[in-house]
Design a protein around this motif. Structure first.
Motif, mmCIF file in Angstrom:
data_model
loop_
_atom_site.group_PDB
_atom_site.id
_atom_site.type_symbol
_atom_site.label_atom_id
_atom_site.label_comp_id
_atom_site.label_asym_id
_atom_site.label_seq_id
_atom_site.Cartn_x
_atom_site.Cartn_y
_atom_site.Cartn_z
ATOM 1 N N CYS A 228 0.795 -1.238 0.000
ATOM 2 C CA CYS A 228 0.000 0.000 0.000
ATOM 3 C C CYS A 228 0.825 1.285 0.000
ATOM 4 O O CYS A 228 0.422 2.276 -0.605
ATOM 5 C CB CYS A 228 -0.913 0.057 1.213
ATOM 6 S SG CYS A 228 -1.801 -1.459 1.565
ATOM 7 N N CYS A 231 1.541 4.118 -2.897
ATOM 8 C CA CYS A 231 0.610 5.167 -3.344
ATOM 9 C C CYS A 231 0.065 5.982 -2.180
ATOM 10 O O CYS A 231 -0.650 6.961 -2.383
ATOM 11 C CB CYS A 231 -0.562 4.566 -4.086
ATOM 12 S SG CYS A 231 -0.084 3.702 -5.565
ATOM 13 N N HIS A 232 0.318 5.568 -0.987
ATOM 14 C CA HIS A 232 -0.243 6.278 0.165
ATOM 15 C C HIS A 232 0.881 6.641 1.121
ATOM 16 O O HIS A 232 1.035 6.020 2.173
ATOM 17 C CB HIS A 232 -1.280 5.407 0.882
ATOM 18 C CG HIS A 232 -2.469 5.038 0.028
ATOM 19 N ND1 HIS A 232 -3.460 5.923 -0.265
ATOM 20 C CD2 HIS A 232 -2.808 3.893 -0.596
ATOM 21 C CE1 HIS A 232 -4.387 5.336 -1.021
ATOM 22 N NE2 HIS A 232 -4.003 4.096 -1.248
ATOM 23 N N LYS A 238 -2.730 9.208 -2.597
ATOM 24 C CA LYS A 238 -3.912 8.887 -3.391
ATOM 25 C C LYS A 238 -5.131 8.904 -2.473
ATOM 26 O O LYS A 238 -5.091 8.360 -1.377
ATOM 27 C CB LYS A 238 -3.765 7.505 -4.023
ATOM 28 C CG LYS A 238 -2.586 7.408 -4.989
ATOM 29 C CD LYS A 238 -2.908 8.112 -6.276
ATOM 30 C CE LYS A 238 -1.794 7.901 -7.288
ATOM 31 N NZ LYS A 238 -1.979 8.722 -8.474
ATOM 32 N N GLY A 253 -8.643 8.857 4.544
ATOM 33 C CA GLY A 253 -8.511 9.907 3.539
ATOM 34 C C GLY A 253 -9.786 10.713 3.428
ATOM 35 O O GLY A 253 -10.457 10.947 4.429
ATOM 36 N N LYS A 254 -10.114 11.067 2.176
ATOM 37 C CA LYS A 254 -11.261 11.961 2.054
ATOM 38 C C LYS A 254 -12.584 11.247 2.340
ATOM 39 O O LYS A 254 -13.583 11.880 2.625
ATOM 40 C CB LYS A 254 -11.272 12.638 0.675
ATOM 41 C CG LYS A 254 -11.155 11.707 -0.483
ATOM 42 C CD LYS A 254 -11.096 12.506 -1.779
ATOM 43 C CE LYS A 254 -10.909 11.546 -2.932
ATOM 44 N NZ LYS A 254 -10.323 12.111 -4.107
ATOM 45 N N GLU A 255 -12.585 9.927 2.321
ATOM 46 C CA GLU A 255 -13.827 9.206 2.639
ATOM 47 C C GLU A 255 -14.006 8.991 4.141
ATOM 48 O O GLU A 255 -14.991 8.406 4.576
ATOM 49 C CB GLU A 255 -13.826 7.829 1.965
ATOM 50 C CG GLU A 255 -13.894 7.907 0.460
ATOM 51 C CD GLU A 255 -13.694 6.540 -0.193
ATOM 52 O OE1 GLU A 255 -13.790 6.484 -1.421
ATOM 53 O OE2 GLU A 255 -13.448 5.548 0.519
ATOM 54 N N ARG A 272 -12.212 -1.822 1.152
ATOM 55 C CA ARG A 272 -11.591 -1.640 -0.162
ATOM 56 C C ARG A 272 -10.852 -2.902 -0.620
ATOM 57 O O ARG A 272 -10.923 -3.285 -1.775
ATOM 58 C CB ARG A 272 -10.581 -0.484 -0.107
ATOM 59 C CG ARG A 272 -11.207 0.873 0.078
ATOM 60 C CD ARG A 272 -11.835 1.312 -1.213
ATOM 61 N NE ARG A 272 -12.055 2.741 -1.230
ATOM 62 C CZ ARG A 272 -11.711 3.533 -2.244
ATOM 63 N NH1 ARG A 272 -11.134 3.020 -3.302
ATOM 64 N NH2 ARG A 272 -11.958 4.828 -2.211
ATOM 65 N N MET A 283 -8.686 -2.207 -3.676
ATOM 66 C CA MET A 283 -7.314 -1.863 -3.319
ATOM 67 C C MET A 283 -6.495 -3.134 -3.118
ATOM 68 O O MET A 283 -6.994 -4.079 -2.518
ATOM 69 C CB MET A 283 -7.289 -1.032 -2.032
ATOM 70 C CG MET A 283 -7.698 0.403 -2.227
ATOM 71 S SD MET A 283 -6.544 1.290 -3.251
ATOM 72 C CE MET A 283 -7.656 2.225 -4.263
ATOM 73 N N PRO A 285 -5.080 -1.101 -6.523
ATOM 74 C CA PRO A 285 -5.723 -1.035 -7.833
ATOM 75 C C PRO A 285 -5.195 -2.097 -8.795
ATOM 76 O O PRO A 285 -4.149 -2.705 -8.548
ATOM 77 C CB PRO A 285 -5.362 0.354 -8.341
ATOM 78 C CG PRO A 285 -4.874 1.106 -7.167
ATOM 79 C CD PRO A 285 -4.339 0.113 -6.198
ATOM 80 N N LEU A 291 -3.194 -8.400 -1.756
ATOM 81 C CA LEU A 291 -2.761 -8.957 -0.482
ATOM 82 C C LEU A 291 -2.854 -10.475 -0.541
ATOM 83 O O LEU A 291 -3.802 -11.011 -1.110
ATOM 84 C CB LEU A 291 -3.684 -8.454 0.632
ATOM 85 C CG LEU A 291 -3.099 -7.366 1.519
ATOM 86 C CD1 LEU A 291 -3.029 -6.077 0.742
ATOM 87 C CD2 LEU A 291 -3.918 -7.189 2.760
#
Ligand code: HEC
Length: 503
Positions: A228, A231-232, A238, A253-255, A272, A283, A285, A291
């Motif tokens: 992960c 990108c994070h 992201k 994040g934004k969610e 996700r 996730m 992507p 995983l």
């Protein structure tokens, strides 16, 4: 007969290109001021599509400029006769640099997830690089028209362009791959030269088999790191989600909430991950490695246990499924254990190992894949593991590198078997009934690096026997009978050993 005069040089070309260059530079320079910062979610639609060509196109100016540099180096040695002109390739360098910069600008405006500071530096670097190549090209047109006047300065300009390119592409690489992408695996001497810390010591990797390990740091972080973080992280966020710091990982994040301690099913991270693979929100992507099932088991388990930050494995409830999953975590081979001697274990030994693995599921493992060295952890067995069980391990003890017998019912009698475990590097006997009687055996373990005697009956007089162990780097003596005077004495005898006590 008229005397032949050399043809008057034409300056139409240089004037035209200089004019164009000034226009282009003005546009590029004004672009960021005119467009401002990216809007909340970034530009949508076609901009998102076009912007992604930036990483494709940007290799063009890089390659072209390298070609120009090679040509000019050749010309330097070719003398008066001169080699092929670098003007055409330079024109393409400038053109492709402008296109790459414009695409980069569109990408920046449509993808607001990057680390603001780094992405802005990269943006200005890219724009500056485009302007510099355009200006250098215009200058080159003058140099050619003036029969080589200013050629020296032209070369300096080229070197300047190359330097800007170096910085800018380094920032770009950090944005896509994360900081340290190039240097993470550099050999230690080189890292030292660059002022970077040495790579993670193999000791911490080898600890991946005992109840003392901090679950978040030593089990969860490595999973997120692999799957992960790319990108994070600090540089690339992201969904405006950073996972590389505990608080931010939980915050989300934004969610909203990334992780809700105690409730994996409701945690966005798990939601996700568990979406079907073809869902856009799955996730990681598409194209990234999913995983592994055991990684997911551990992640969910940790969240359901309250997602603690500092708790040790031994202090959490462990089911069979989790124990199996932990057994599947293979410590990453580091430089040092790659070089470790690989015993060519005989078939008999292999069969023995398999038998014991069936007997003690998930407890006995190879130190890392392809290694002849073994690790054993009784952390899931605790009191059920005693001298009798230890005796069953006897055939494989010589190949044992790491042994965790913490909180088992092993006694001094059982420990005497360890005399044959001469390759042992890490031994944990915390919370057992061990006394000074065993220290004689332990003082014969010439390869031991880490010894945990926390909460045992050993005394100051007994531990002095360990003073002869040259390689011992860590000795844990909390809550033992060792008094302050003995400790002082021991510390003097073993200056290189870190002795940890409550005293
Ligand atoms: C290749 C890049 C990439 C990787 C690797 C990746 N993600 Fe993401 N992630 C994204 C992007 C892009 C978004 C934003 C788009 C979206 O919401 O789907 C995102 C968004 C998220 C969100 C939503 C954040 C929010 O609040 O909006 C979560 C949660 C998440 N990722 C979890 C994970 C987990 C867990 C992993 C590792 C298993 C992971 N991601 C790996 C690219 C990635």
């Amino acid at each position: 007969m008229t005397e032949s005069t050399p043809p008057r040089p034409s300056f139409a070309g240089p004037f035209f290109f200089s004019f164009t260059a000034i226009l282009l530079i003005a546009v590029l320079a004004l672009l960021p001021f005119w467009a401002g910062k990216p809007v909340e979610d970034g530009l949508q639609g076609i901009a998102k599509f076009i912007g992604r060509f930036h990483p494709v196109v940007l290799h063009l100016p890089i390659g072209m400029l390298v070609w120009v540099l090679i040509l000019e180096t050749g010309n330097l040695f070719a003398g008066k006769a001169g080699g092929p002109s670098s003007r055409m390739p330079l024109m393409f360098t400038a053109l492709s640099a402008v296109i790459a910069a414009l695409l980069g600008f569109v990408l920046y405006q449509s993808t607001p997830d990057y680390d603001a500071e780094l992405v802005e530096r990269h943006l200005y670097g890219g724009l500056f690089f485009a302007c510099a190549t355009v200006a250098t090209f215009a200058f080159k047109c003058w140099v050619d028209s003036l029969d080589g006047l200013g050629a020296g300065f032209y070369r300096i300009l080229l070197l300047g362009c190359a330097a800007v390119m170096g910085f800018t592409s380094h920032d770009g690489a950090s944005l896509t791959h994360g900081k340290g992408y190039l240097t993470d695996h550099a050999p230690d001497p080189l890292r030292k030269l660059l002022g970077l810390p040495e790579r993670k010591s193999p000791k911490s990797a080898a600890a991946a088999d005992s109840g003392e390990q901090i679950v978040y740091r030593e089990i969860i972080v490595p999973i997120l790191e692999r799957k992960c973080y790319s990108c994070h992280n600090v540089d690339k966020q992201k969904g405006r989600y950073r996972m590389d710091e505990y608080e931010l990982l939980l915050k989300g994040g934004k969610e909203g909430d990334g992780i809700i301690p105690g409730n994996s099913a409701a945690s966005n991270v798990i939601v996700r991950i568990e979406l079907p693979g073809d869902d856009d929100e799955h996730m990681p992507p598409e194209g990234k490695k999913d995983l592994d099932p055991h990684e997911l088991v551990l992640l969910k388990w940790w969240i359901d246990q309250g997602a603690p930050m500092e708790t040790r494995l031994a202090d959490l409830a462990v089911t069979d499924e989790v124990r199996d999953a932990i057994g599947k975590i293979v410590p990453e081979p580091t430089a040092e254990n790659e070089e470790a001697p690989v015993d060519e274990s005989s078939n008999v030994l292999k069969a023995e190992i398999q038998r014991l693995q069936a007997e003690f599921p998930a407890a006995l493992n190879y130190e890392f894949q392809g290694s002849g060295q073994l690790t054993f952890t009784a952390v899931g067995l605790r009191g059920k593991f005693g001298d009798e069980q230890l005796a069953m391990l006897k055939p494989v003890l010589p190949a044992m590198a790491s042994l965790d017998l913490s909180h088992t019912s092993v006694t001094d009698k059982g420990v005497s078997l360890l005399a044959s475990a001469t390759n042992l590097k890490s031994l944990r006997l915390a919370g057992t009934s061990l006394s000074d009687v065993s220290l004689e055996t332990l003082s014969g373990l010439r390869n031991i690096e880490s010894l945990n005697l926390y909460g045992t009956q050993v005394t100051g007089q007994g531990v002095m026997m360990l003073a002869s162990l040259q390689g011992l780097g860590n000795l844990y003596l909390w809550q033992t009978q060792v008094d302050e005077a003995a400790l002082k004495n021991l510390r003097e005898k073993m200056p290189d050993c870190e002795i940890l006590t409550g005293l």
